[in-house]
Structure formats: structure tokens, C-alpha cells
Design an enzyme around this catalytic site. Structure first.
Site, mmCIF file in Angstrom:
data_model
loop_
_atom_site.group_PDB
_atom_site.id
_atom_site.type_symbol
_atom_site.label_atom_id
_atom_site.label_comp_id
_atom_site.label_asym_id
_atom_site.label_seq_id
_atom_site.Cartn_x
_atom_site.Cartn_y
_atom_site.Cartn_z
ATOM 1 N N ASP A 264 0.887 -1.158 0.000
ATOM 2 C CA ASP A 264 0.000 0.000 0.000
ATOM 3 C C ASP A 264 0.930 1.215 0.000
ATOM 4 O O ASP A 264 2.153 1.095 -0.027
ATOM 5 C CB ASP A 264 -0.925 -0.057 1.223
ATOM 6 C CG ASP A 264 -2.152 0.827 1.040
ATOM 7 O OD1 ASP A 264 -3.178 0.575 1.704
ATOM 8 O OD2 ASP A 264 -2.081 1.776 0.222
HETATM 9 C C1 GLC Z 1 -4.111 4.477 0.051
HETATM 10 C C2 GLC Z 1 -5.099 3.358 0.184
HETATM 11 C C3 GLC Z 1 -5.140 2.441 -1.007
HETATM 12 C C4 GLC Z 1 -4.897 3.214 -2.272
HETATM 13 C C5 GLC Z 1 -3.483 3.741 -2.212
HETATM 14 C C6 GLC Z 1 -3.126 4.581 -3.437
HETATM 15 O O1 GLC Z 1 -3.377 4.641 1.221
HETATM 16 O O2 GLC Z 1 -4.989 2.577 1.368
HETATM 17 O O3 GLC Z 1 -6.437 1.825 -1.021
HETATM 18 O O4 GLC Z 1 -5.056 2.379 -3.402
HETATM 19 O O5 GLC Z 1 -3.246 4.514 -1.046
HETATM 20 O O6 GLC Z 1 -3.825 5.763 -3.406
#
Ligand code: GLC
Length: 751
Positions: A264
Site C-alpha cells: 500500500d
Molecule cells: C491508500 C489506500 C489504497 C490506495 C493507495 C493509493 O493509502 O490505502 O487503497 O489504493 O493509497 O492511493
């Protein structure tokens, strides 16, 4: 002669080098030369491919993989949005816009219980990913609804892993039909937003296997996603992105996943540990992560085989992408057609919770007093990375008018004025009104008395918004605010005095309390956060143009604390509750309820709920035939015939629950093992539904044996219109116990 032969040999040698040189220079990535490319890459290039750069992406993209032009390796682009592609709608230097379609959110789509519909929606969504030049959409979000207050529940599907997994797999198939990728997230146990980057989810092996990993297992096996996104949090003490057993042993060795795992969006210390664990790609990517990996290669902390394994995975991903295929994207997807898809999807997802004395459908020409600030400020989607930049989100005022209703104009004007001033009003401290806690304007009793005389019916729209980075609260969020309650009471008293009906529309991101007020009103319609066209679908249902066929994908409890996980959920953000690192429900969350989540708990313990899992009404009625169940050592096949016994066409969802024989492991009173939705049945029309359940799908997880086990004995099969409304039953004898051992690696703290 000698001289000539020497010259000839020299020419040959030069030609050879030139060819080799040319071949070396022209060594470009193809689907069939990944090993050669791997061999030709420098260590810096290899490490660079393992870490995103966030350079040269289209505005609004979330991340990328790094290009290596020397070897014909293109950049690939990763964009958000489980409810639609999330990119900036405007760009410097062009008048062209880049709006995307806001489809119904995960919870809304799951309420359709329609796998084919999900695939239909994401086939359109995937076309926008392709035509706007992205390679992967960072979706589906699919963490289980462990607790009603998780801020991101709207992006996710259900309290049940089967419904969640089947919906996610269908999401993946629809998107990937377009030749673009998905990223099932957040793997795993990201079931709260508070302290999500550090929270340690402490879960038993059984609860992990049967609930928190089970939906991902189904999505991976039946969807075959190009990528998986590991979550921020820990499970039993270690970050998921650094857990070899989670990312390699379970995901790849047991489930057969052959794509890439990305983190993430955050940098943690253990970059090298993550790469070794099988986390191929670090996103969004920081130089420090490349430095760490290069240092680890030099020190031998990570082997070249491990680096090559991850690079190979990424190269195998890249050769599938539109950027690698040099696809000429148009930047002009058919948004009009996709809006129609979004509207159709909402029509099939809306849940009718209450409809006393056939209050609904209305005729469509009624004079309607439309109450609630949310009637103007309608929530198509929640907040955070799951948002979509749409050209327009329809609201209830425009939708009801478009559907032919006549609105009480003074009342409508009042709410438009409130909304206009509220969104620009600053709080005393200068901070803007946070939409999550937008106050409900008051309406005087005097005004309601007059409106009850002037109008035919009252429609009250209640809204809740939430999203990434925060969880919801009990007070004034799960529960109604005092103003909302007062509004409902005054409207109910005065319209009922006039012999007129009151209905409620719940435009909410997640479960709310309903038991204390539902008897004040005559009908309740639940669209959740239904996307940009959702309000139109609600209006079509209110006027009977569409017969609602959605059912709840999670339980609506009487009280918040009835949900067993509520004893271990940070429903009030209290970072001061103890020393950093030791704060219950903030630094660690004890999944003490174990497998007893949702209907598994409420049904087994016979706890009353306001509306049960799988519940939803229709404008027609259905009968269920005597079922037939044929079982053998592979599992069982169930068939049942559903007949429309009412006066209007409609669709019925049949939920197949199984009760395992008593003895051995303690098991839920019933577990959803299959489901099916009829086509649109005309009055009197029937359809025979067939559902298959394998012996493995019947199994429970035995921690002591680290194995899935299906015990021998008599199994009850229940065909439900909801988890509590069982319309038909059958039973069969499973003659010989079977088991499926797995790696005993989940590392839950043993007592
Ligand atoms: C965020 C979210 C994830 C998302 C990523 C990119 O922290 O947890 O769901 O796809 O960052 O934006």
C-alpha cells in the site's frame, strides 16, 4: 591470397561484433525473452523496477512502475478507485476534460448479490481504465465488514467472505476483460482506519483462514488478479507486507497466485524484509528503498535469486499491460453509455427494508415534501482514494423531478439554500465544515404541519459520509442525531395525522441504527452510496418503474454494542489511552470475537437484529419449491424452483446456508455456502436455480491440525430469502470425512 583471407576474416569478425552489438543494443522486452532481459539488466535497473517513481504519470494517477527505455521496458500506471477510475478531471494546457463514471460503491454492488451484474459494471469501468491510459486500477477493495464503523466499509462488500469473494472475483474478471489489471486489496485484515499503518490485528488462525483470508482466496482463485496490494497493518505482530507466509506460502504456494504483490502507499523500514517476503513492488516508491535494496544485495542480506524472482514477476506483469502493447488510448471513453450502466447497476442493488401496506410504489405524480439536506447533497461515493471525479452526481431533488414527481418548492428551496450556505460557512476556528458532520437543518413543527396538508407524501433522505483515514463514531453517526430524530418524529406525527405516508431513503456509507425509529415510518429504501446516477434509480424505485431486488450484505444490529467486534474496535479515536505502542484498539486490535462476525454470531446466539443479513423486500412475492440436493464425496448440487406469485415482475435472490453436523469444532448455526439470483420473472413465471458446493467449500478450519476439515455426518441445507427467513430445507449425509492440510504458518500467538 593470405592478405585477402586475413581481410576477409577481419570483416567477418567485425560483422559478428556488429551483429552482436546490434542484438545487444536492440535487446528489447518481449513476452518470450524475459530471462534474456533479466540477464541483461544491471543491478540498479533491477532494483529500480522494484520501486515506483511517481514520475511522468497522468495527473491523478496513484503510482507507477519505472521505465527502462534501454531494454524496451515501458512505465506502467496504477490508478485508484473501486467505484470508478480516480484521475484528475482537468489538465494544464488542454480544454479536454477527463471525467470518469462514478459507479455504485462496493457495498451497494454487493447488495445486488448479482455476480453477472458486477462483471457487467466492471467491463465498463475497465474500459475507462484502458481508454484513459492506465494499466491497473487499484481495486477491488474487499476487506471484510468486521465492524459497522470502519470508515472504508463503503468500498468493501460484506460481513460474509463468500459474498465478498465472489463479488471481488467478478470485479476482477470484468476489469481484466479489457486487457488491464486489478489489485485486490488490502491483503489482509485492514478492518479499521484508525492507526491503519501501524495497527496490529491479532487474529486466530481459524478466523484468518475462514473469514479474513477466505474472501481473498476466492478472489485470487476465481478472478486471477494481475496484482495484490498488501495492507499497511500488521497481523499477529508483523507487517503484512513483510510476512513471507502471507505473501508467498499462502498466496502463491497454496492459492497459486502468479501476479505481483505491491505495498500500500507508504514506506516502512523493512524494505528488504518485504522484498524477501514476496512483496515485489514498493509503492509509491522512495529513493531510500532503492538504496536499502542495493545495500542489501551488496551485503548479501538479499540474494540475487530473490531480486530476480521479484523482477521476473514484474516483467511478466509488464508484458500484459497496454503500455507494453503500445495501446493507443483515446482519452474518450463512452461516458454516456457507462452512466446508463451505473444507473442499471443501482436499480439492481437498492434494498427495500420496509414497505408497510404497500406504501410503495407511488404513482409517480404525487406532490412530494422532500426532507433532508442529503436530498440536495447526495452522496454518490465515500471519501478518500475511493473517490471518483465525475462530471455530475445526481441528487434526489433533480431525480424526483425528472421522474415526474412535483416537489414542495419552498421546502426544496430551503434545503438548497442551507446547502449553499453550509458548504461555504466556516467554523469559528476557520476550518471548513467537514462534510462528514454536516448538520441537518431544522424544520419547524409549524412548517411541517402546513407541508403535511399541502403535500401527498413525505420523503426524508438521511445521509452518512465517511472514508479513508478515519473510522465512524457511534454518536451522531451510527445513531441518528437529535435533529434527525426530531424531524422524523414531527414528520411522522403530522403526515400520519393527515392520513399520509412517510418514507425514508438511507444514502449512507455503512450501517446505521434503525430499530429505534423504523416504526415511525411506512417505508425505508436503502441505496447506500450508489454512484453518480443512484438518485435516479431511487426515484425509479419509488415510482415503481423498477422493482427493488437488493438484499443486505451485512447485518443491521439493534444497537452498535450488539456487534461482538464492538468490544474491540476504536469507535472513539483516543490516542491518549495508554502509552504509544500499547493502546488497545489503536496500536493493536484483538479480534476476540474470532469467527463470530455478523450473522454467524447473531444467528448462532439468537440475538435479535433490526434487519438480518440477506434481507430485502420486493414489490412482488415468491414461492420456493421443494428443493432437491444430490450429494457425493465431491460435495453437493442443490436445485430449487422459484415462482413469482405476485402481480409485478421481479427478481429473487436465493441464499443457500449450510448447518454442519454437531460435534467436533464449534461451528456457526448456519453459513452461506452459495447464492443465486433469478432473472426478471413475470407474475406466474418460474426459474429453477442450481447451486453447487464442493466438499472443500463445506470445510471448517481446524487450527490444531492446521487443516480444512469436512466432517462426516448429516448436513442441513437451508434455502433462505434472508439469513432468518428460511423458505425450504433439505439434508444429506456426507459419508466420509475429508481434510485439506495447509502450511501451519499463520503465526497466531498460541495460548
Ligand atoms: C491508500 C489506500 C489504497 C490506495 C493507495 C493509493 O493509502 O490505502 O487503497 O489504493 O493509497 O492511493
Amino acid at each position: 591470397m593470405k592478405k585477402q583471407s586475413i581481410i576477409l576474416s577481419l570483416c567477418l569478425v567485425c560483422a559478428l561484433f556488429a551483429t552482436k552489438g546490434m542484438t545487444q543494443n536492440n535487446l528489447v522486452l518481449r513476452e518470450d525473452n524475459i530471462e534474456a532481459i533479466l540477464h541483461a539488466m544491471t543491478i540498479e535497473e533491477k532494483v529500480g523496477l522494484l520501486v515506483g517513481s511517481q514520475e511522468d504519470m497522468m495527473p491523478g494517477a496513484a503510482g507507477n512502475t519505472r521505465p527502462i527505455p534501454r531494454l524496451g521496458i515501458p512505465m506502467t500506471i496504477l490508478c485508484d478507485g473501486p467505484a470508478g477510475l480516480n484521475i484528475e478531471p482537468k489538465r494544464e494546457g488542454t480544454d479536454q476534460t477527463f471525467y470518469c463514471t462514478g459507479f455504485p460503491t462496493g457495498t451497494a454492488m454487493a447488495s445486488s448479490w448479482d455476480v453477472a451484474l458486477m462483471e457487467y459494471v466492471t467491463t465498463a469501468m475497465g474500459n475507462e481504465v484502458l481508454e484513459y491510459g492506465a494499466d491497473v486500477i487499484l481495486a477491488p477493495g474487499m476487506n471484510l465488514h468486521r465492524n459497522p464503523l470502519c470508515g472504508r466499509n463503503f468500498e468493501y462488500y460484506s460481513e460474509d467472505p463468500l459474498l465478498s469473494g465472489k463479488m471481488a472475483a467478478a470485479f476482477v474478471r470484468g476489469i481484466q476483460k479489457n486487457g488491464v489489471g486489478t489489485s485486490v486489496k488490502h491483503y489482509a485484515a485492514n478492518n479499521q482506519e484508525i492507526n491503519r499503518r501501524e495497527n496490529d490485528a491479532r487474529i486466530s488462525d481459524r478466523a484468518l483462514r475462514e473469514l479474513y483470508l477466505k474472501n481473498f482466496e476466492i478472489a485470487v482463485k476465481e478472478g486471477k488478479p494481475w496484482t495484490v496490494m498488501s495492507s499497511y497493518n500488521k497481523i499477529n505482530g508483523d507487517y503484512t507486507q513483510q510476512k513471507h507466509w502471507l505473501l508467498t506460502t499462502v498466496l502463491r504456494d497454496e492459492w497459486g497466485f502468479d501476479g505481483i504483490v505491491m505495498t500500500d502507499w507508504g514506506v516502512k523500514e523493512g524494505t528488504v524484509k518485504a522484498a524477501k517476503a514476496g512483496n515485489d513492488l514498493m509503492e509509491p516508491g522512495r529513493p531510500i528503498e532503492m538504496e536499502r535494496l542495493l545495500a542489501a544485495v551488496n551485503s548479501g542480506e538479499i540474494s540475487m535469486e530473490e531480486i530476480d524472482r521479484n523482477v521476473r514477476n514484474i516483467l511478466k506483469y509488464i508484458v500484459k499491460t497496454p503500455h507494453f502493447r503500445k495501446y493507443k488510448f483515446s482519452n474518450k471513453p463512452d461516458l454516456k453509455a457507462h452512466a446508463a450502466v451505473a444507473r442499471k447497476a443501482t436499480e439492481e442493488s437498492i434494498v427495500l427494508l420496509k414497505n408497510d401496506d404497500n406504501t410503495l410504489p407511488m404513482k409517480g405524480n404525487e406532490k412530494v415534501a422532500l426532507y433532508g439536506i442529503t436530498s440536495v447533497d447526495f452522496f454518490g461515493i465515500g471519501t478518500g482514494s475511493g473517490e471518483v471525479n465525475t462530471a455530475h452526481i445526481a441528487n434526489m431533488q433533480e431525480a424526483m423531478t425528472a421522474a415526474g414527481f412535483t416537489l414542495d418548492n419552498d421546502l426544496a428551496e430551503y434545503y438548497r439554500l442551507c446547502y449553499a450556505t453550509q458548504t461555504t460557512t466556516e467554523k469559528m476556528d476557520g476550518s471548513a465544515i467537514d462534510k462528514r458532520h454536516r448538520p441537518e437543518p431544522t424544520v419547524s413543527v409549524k412548517a411541517i404541519e402546513r407541508q403535511a396538508k399541502d403535500n401527498d407524501v413525505a420523503v426524508v433522505v438521511l445521509g452518512r459520509i465517511a472514508g479513508e483515514g478515519a473510522d465512524r463514531a457511534v454518536k451522531d453517526d451510527f445513531e441518528l442525531t437529535s435533529i434527525e430524530r426530531e424531524l422524523l418524529q414531527n414528520v411522522s406525527i403530522n403526515y400520519h395525522k393527515e392520513g399520509k405516508k412517510v418514507m425514508v431513503v438511507l444514502n449512507i456509507v455503512g450501517a446505521i441504527e434503525t430499530a429505534s425509529w423504523k416504526n415511525m415510518v411506512d417505508a425505508i429504501v436503502l441505496p447506500w452510496t450508489p454512484g453518480q446516477e443512484g438518485a435516479h434509480a431511487v426515484a425509479d424505485i419509488l415510482k415503481g418503474k423498477v422493482n427493488p431486488s437488493g438484499k443486505l450484505a451485512m447485518t443491521l444490529p439493534v444497537n452498535y454494542m450488539d456487534a461482538p467486534s464492538s468490544r474491540n474496535f476504536p469507535y472513539t479515536w483516543d490516542m491518549t489511552n495508554g502509552k504509544k505502542g500499547e493502546r488497545k484498539n489503536v496500536d493493536f486490535t484483538d479480534y476476540e470475537e474470532d469467527i463470530w462476525v455478523g450473522y454467524r454470531y447473531f444467528q448462532t446466539n439468537k440475538v435479535e437484529v433490526s434487519y438480518p443479513f440477506g434481507y430485502g423486500l420486493s414489490y412482488t412475492t415468491f414461492s420456493y419449491s421443494k428443493p432437491s440436493v444430490k450429494a457425493d464425496k465431491e460435495g453437493f448440487t442443490a436445485t430449487i424452483t422459484v415462482t413469482n406469485t405476485g402481480k409485478v415482475a421481479g427478481r429473487e435472490i436465493v441464499e443457500l446456508y449450510v448447518a454442519a453436523p454437531a460435534g467436533g469444532l464449534e461451528k456457526p448455526a448456519r453459513e452461506l455456502k452459495a447464492f443465486a439470483k433469478t432473472k426478471l420473472l413475470s407474475p406466474g413465471q418460474s426459474e429453477t436455480l442450481t447451486m453447487k458446493v464442493s466438499a472443500y467449500e463445506m470445510a471448517s478450519f481446524n487450527e490444531e491440525h492446521s487443516a480444512w476439515e469436512t466432517a462426516a455426518g448429516t448436513y442441513q441445507v437451508m434455502f433462505g430469502a434472508s439469513a432468518t427467513d428460511i423458505r425450504a430445507t433439505a439434508s444429506f449425509n456426507f459419508k466420509k470425512a475429508q481434510d485439506w492440510p495447509v502450511h501451519d504458518v499463520l503465526g497466531a500467538p498460541k495460548e
